[in-house]
Design an enzyme around this catalytic site. Sequence first.
Site, PDB file in Angstrom:
ATOM      1  N   HIS A 142       0.845  -1.193   0.000  1.00 41.77           N
ATOM      2  CA  HIS A 142       0.000   0.000   0.000  1.00 41.77           C
ATOM      3  C   HIS A 142       0.883   1.246   0.000  1.00 41.77           C
ATOM      4  O   HIS A 142       2.045   1.204   0.411  1.00 41.77           O
ATOM      5  CB  HIS A 142      -0.904   0.014   1.229  1.00 41.77           C
ATOM      6  N   GLU A 162       1.012   3.984   1.837  1.00 43.01           N
ATOM      7  CA  GLU A 162       1.567   4.423   3.120  1.00 43.01           C
ATOM      8  C   GLU A 162       2.697   3.503   3.581  1.00 43.01           C
ATOM      9  O   GLU A 162       3.741   3.968   4.045  1.00 43.01           O
ATOM     10  CB  GLU A 162       0.467   4.477   4.193  1.00 43.01           C
ATOM     11  N   CYS A 219      -6.066   2.583   5.559  1.00 41.71           N
ATOM     12  CA  CYS A 219      -6.748   1.340   5.901  1.00 41.71           C
ATOM     13  C   CYS A 219      -6.211   0.841   7.254  1.00 41.71           C
ATOM     14  O   CYS A 219      -5.221   1.374   7.765  1.00 41.71           O
ATOM     15  CB  CYS A 219      -6.514   0.295   4.815  1.00 41.71           C
ATOM     16  N   CYS A 260      -2.391  -0.004   7.175  1.00 42.00           N
ATOM     17  CA  CYS A 260      -1.559   1.197   7.086  1.00 42.00           C
ATOM     18  C   CYS A 260      -1.628   2.008   8.370  1.00 42.00           C
ATOM     19  O   CYS A 260      -0.620   2.563   8.813  1.00 42.00           O
ATOM     20  CB  CYS A 260      -1.978   2.035   5.890  1.00 42.00           C
TER      21      CYS A 260
END
Length: 158
Positions: A55, A57, A85, A88
């Site tokens: 992801h 991040e 999310c 993250c």
Amino acid sequence: MNKEQEDFMRAAIRLSLEKMREGFGGPFGAVVVRNGEIIAQGFNNVLRSNDPTAHAEVEAIRKASQHLGTPELSDCDLYTSCEPCPMCLGAIYWARFRKVYYGNTRQDAARIGFDDAFIYQELEKELPDRAIPMQQLLHKEALQAFTEWEQQEENKEK
């Protein structure tokens, strides 16, 4: 919000668009800022890397930590194109960011198919009641690593 903050957020948004269009993954971008300078950037790379943890991040945190030579980013801010999310968010707390700025909300993400509500609900459940059951095995053997960690002098400061 000041002009500099807007510029950093625009950098995250630009990454989300560029890398999504190039087929790396979903429309998510992030930048790590320290002392008014972008020191790392990340974008969703799940599809291209076949890594569900890639992801924006997480990728930005990994790069910033390597750049600074530390897992602690407490003097840094994170600008991300979308509210993080659960995975993250955990990484953000482990990295100890000073502040997080985000563009889209998790509700915006859910509307296009990135719905994390299920994960948030799962976190509230007891381990045996989760969709993916969890069972403890070899607890006493596993504790050996924790015992040794605790005894190491250099780890007592952390």
